[in-house]
Design an enzyme around this catalytic site. Sequence first.
Site, short mmCIF file in Angstrom:
data_model
loop_
_atom_site.label_atom_id
_atom_site.label_comp_id
_atom_site.label_asym_id
_atom_site.label_seq_id
_atom_site.Cartn_x
_atom_site.Cartn_y
_atom_site.Cartn_z
N CYS A 92 65.07 49.03 95.86
CA CYS A 92 64.31 48.81 94.50
C CYS A 92 64.02 50.08 94.22
O CYS A 92 64.59 50.63 92.84
CB CYS A 92 63.47 47.52 94.07
SG CYS A 92 63.19 46.25 94.79
N CYS A 95 65.97 53.14 92.15
CA CYS A 95 65.77 52.98 90.75
C CYS A 95 65.28 52.65 89.61
O CYS A 95 65.02 53.02 89.32
CB CYS A 95 67.06 51.40 90.57
SG CYS A 95 68.84 51.79 91.40
N HIS A 96 64.13 52.09 90.65
CA HIS A 96 63.10 51.65 89.84
C HIS A 96 61.33 52.57 89.93
O HIS A 96 60.44 52.54 89.39
CB HIS A 96 62.49 50.03 89.87
CG HIS A 96 63.81 49.36 89.59
ND1 HIS A 96 63.52 48.94 88.23
CD2 HIS A 96 64.62 48.67 89.88
CE1 HIS A 96 64.70 47.95 88.05
NE2 HIS A 96 65.13 47.66 89.34
N MET A 133 71.37 45.82 87.52
CA MET A 133 70.98 45.32 88.21
C MET A 133 71.87 44.15 89.75
O MET A 133 72.12 43.58 88.75
CB MET A 133 69.34 43.79 87.99
CG MET A 133 68.83 43.09 88.47
SD MET A 133 67.79 44.21 89.17
CE MET A 133 66.65 42.94 90.18
N HIS A 372 71.62 65.66 90.76
CA HIS A 372 71.33 65.11 92.13
C HIS A 372 72.31 66.42 93.35
O HIS A 372 71.21 67.54 93.55
CB HIS A 372 72.74 63.59 92.20
CG HIS A 372 72.77 63.29 94.02
ND1 HIS A 372 71.78 62.29 93.85
CD2 HIS A 372 73.17 62.75 95.19
CE1 HIS A 372 71.68 61.86 95.80
NE2 HIS A 372 72.80 62.33 95.65
N HIS A 415 80.51 62.90 92.29
CA HIS A 415 79.07 62.97 93.70
C HIS A 415 80.31 64.29 93.78
O HIS A 415 80.98 63.41 95.02
CB HIS A 415 79.43 61.30 94.01
CG HIS A 415 78.39 62.15 95.34
ND1 HIS A 415 78.63 62.62 96.97
CD2 HIS A 415 76.92 61.60 95.85
CE1 HIS A 415 77.49 62.95 97.22
NE2 HIS A 415 76.51 62.19 96.38
FE1 DHE Z 1 72.95 62.51 100.99
C1 DHE Z 1 73.64 65.77 99.86
C2 DHE Z 1 70.68 62.16 98.06
C3 DHE Z 1 73.00 59.04 100.50
C4 DHE Z 1 75.27 62.52 103.60
N1 DHE Z 1 72.68 63.57 99.82
C5 DHE Z 1 72.40 64.86 99.29
C6 DHE Z 1 71.77 65.81 99.02
C7 DHE Z 1 71.41 65.11 98.34
C8 DHE Z 1 71.41 63.99 98.30
C9 DHE Z 1 69.61 65.45 97.02
C10 DHE Z 1 71.80 67.50 98.07
C11 DHE Z 1 71.54 68.43 99.78
C12 DHE Z 1 70.88 69.47 99.12
O1 DHE Z 1 72.18 70.50 99.14
O2 DHE Z 1 70.21 70.70 99.37
N2 DHE Z 1 71.70 61.16 99.61
C13 DHE Z 1 70.77 61.95 99.01
C14 DHE Z 1 70.61 60.15 98.66
O3 DHE Z 1 69.67 60.16 97.92
C15 DHE Z 1 71.20 58.76 98.91
C16 DHE Z 1 72.20 58.38 97.77
C17 DHE Z 1 70.36 57.87 99.49
C18 DHE Z 1 69.31 58.16 100.71
O4 DHE Z 1 68.36 56.79 100.88
O5 DHE Z 1 69.38 58.71 101.14
C19 DHE Z 1 72.28 60.29 100.28
N3 DHE Z 1 73.67 60.48 101.97
C20 DHE Z 1 73.33 59.92 101.91
C21 DHE Z 1 74.61 59.07 102.83
O6 DHE Z 1 74.45 57.83 103.22
C22 DHE Z 1 75.15 59.68 103.46
C23 DHE Z 1 76.56 59.38 103.50
C24 DHE Z 1 75.42 59.54 104.53
C25 DHE Z 1 74.11 59.90 105.71
O7 DHE Z 1 73.95 60.54 106.65
O8 DHE Z 1 72.70 59.69 105.23
C26 DHE Z 1 74.97 61.18 103.51
N4 DHE Z 1 74.32 64.11 101.76
C27 DHE Z 1 75.23 63.29 102.50
C28 DHE Z 1 75.60 64.83 102.98
C29 DHE Z 1 75.24 65.75 102.02
C30 DHE Z 1 74.44 65.20 101.62
C31 DHE Z 1 76.92 64.75 104.19
C32 DHE Z 1 76.07 67.81 102.42
C33 DHE Z 1 76.59 67.24 101.91
C34 DHE Z 1 77.83 68.80 101.79
O9 DHE Z 1 78.98 69.40 101.93
O10 DHE Z 1 76.55 69.91 102.13
#
Ligand code: DHE
Length: 593
Positions: A92, A95-96, A133, A372, A415
Amino acid sequence: MVTSHVAKARHLLLASAAMTLILGASPVLAQDAPPDPATALEDHGTTPQDQYQPSLDVLAEQDVTAPGAPEGVAALTDEQYNEANKIYFERCAGCHGVLRNGATGKALTPDLTRELGFDYLESFITYGSPAGMPNWGTSGELNEQQIANMANYLLLDPASPPEFGMAEMKETWEVKVAPEDRPTQQMNDWDLENIFSVTLRDAGQIALIDGNTYEIKRVVDTGYAVHISRLSASGRYLMVIGRDAKVDMIDLWMEEPDVVATIKVGSEARSVETSKMEGWEDRYAIAGTYWPPQYVIMDGDTLEPLKIVSTRGMTYDEQEYHPEPRVAAILASHYRPEFIVNIKETGKIQLVDYTDLKNLKITEIETERFLHDGGLDSTKRYFITAANARNKLVVIDTKEGKLEAITDTGGETPHPGRGANITHPEYGPVWATSHLGDDSVALIGTDPEGHPDQAWQIVSSFPALGGGSLFVKTHPESDHLYVDATLNPDAAISGSVAVFKVSEMKAGEDPEIITLNLAEMAGITGGQARAVQGEFNKEGTEVWFSLWNAADQESAIVVLDDKTLEVKHVIKDERLITPTGKFNVYNTMGDVY
Ligand code: DHE
């Protein structure tokens, strides 16, 4: 110059905005119509963007004491409160908000929830709402007892997780190999610039894979649910951050590259970066946290924490106080000695001048809420980033240090990852993003001098494979744009990528989609192997995709020949547990995408 696909997407957007209005989706739960059980499942089965909300798993594990219950509210035991608290942070809080003050979801503070009462909350959690939700009860994700416990929990005061200041950081900071004891030259025979650092998400490790031989050279333990890797400007140091806010600095010059310094900078984090301005290479590192809401500038050799900056403050538009604005993407400017820091909930981008940490100068730019991820255009002058829940792209001129444009993408929940820079045959240099909420790919013009009419306009929008896309990718040497659909519920789509020929793109026409079912091509049969995040080798001749399966299923990395689109190699290895992000040293240190 917007194609019909954008018009269609705009129409859908307007329709959904109208629906939101009718149902009264405001930041206050009290204004939502009570859920109608009969339409609940149909109206709001969980969408890919619902699934992609932050899960604050680290905070979920912290033990807290149940607060006292006011008159008329049942008390919870510590055990019940902790059980509910864990569910709250895992499902939760994304989002919240940690403090229940609302983010993309509504505020759930006791003054609001007590007005609504237990029964209302219980049915809201069970059936969800069309405003976004999820239907936690009817989907079977939570049972009746858990839902009753959650409804009760929401009537009590929120748990407030601990702050993380300099003393806490210093306690966790460890220099394992002092700079003076490190090699003065590269001690291994690795082709360092073509090494890939691969996130092994659920293992809390990264794999260092040779881009020439596909050999896993080494697996290094890092933070919990490790998230991303970034390189120092020289390419020597690899910085890895876990969701538990643990930063590990790996020295690639060592005979056996390993962690030389480590620190925990908070409870929940997602981003790390290093200084890249000429003259400041490798000098500083920076990490941003979701909790506490802050970022810290560290010494680039040792990770010693030097300066912590809180992001708490006013939203850019309503200028109301927000207690927990998370730090999302951080990039290093190539034009000024600055870090570019996305502050999510307040909708501000800070340009943090690192030349004088004592007299810190920060340029704060009002942009749009829910910033983001994002990346640089091909000249590296402009930073383009998604305000994802607002369907917008924000463009910052990193040379002038000011806002350049804010543009609606015409799609739902952009995204981009770092985005992809291609040269469109008619529109010239453009930058691409895909979307989580629909199948569209949007191209934004990035050449204000050569193509001023198209600059910062969405010049084209066309369909890829489906919703749930996370990343687009290309390389200056490639004629292809790759688009994944990782979170699409259909396994045939989530295991595939769409490929578009850049040189054949035409104004006003949807480009032809070449679909590659990578899961099939790699021979993975068990589970649902999701194709995620293409990354090129140094030369730009091969593109690598992860096939991200459940931890107990076979995963792989598939290497495609970029010219022929044929499989060149499939890396399968029992150590490849949940591979996701891949970061080629050369491309990551130079922001090549
Ligand atoms: Fe990420 C980048 C946040 C879930 C793989 N992810 C980012 C960035 C943020 C972010 C803020 C940018 C960072 C930067 O450039 O400084 N990611 C989040 C979340 O908040 C989210 C949605 C949920 C969470 O709880 O974390 C989340 N992310 C994921 C995944 O489930 C992914 C697909 C698989 C994993 O390994 O966690 C994932 N995020 C990635 C990747 C990047 C990324 C591979 C960098 C991409 C790039 O090409 O630079």
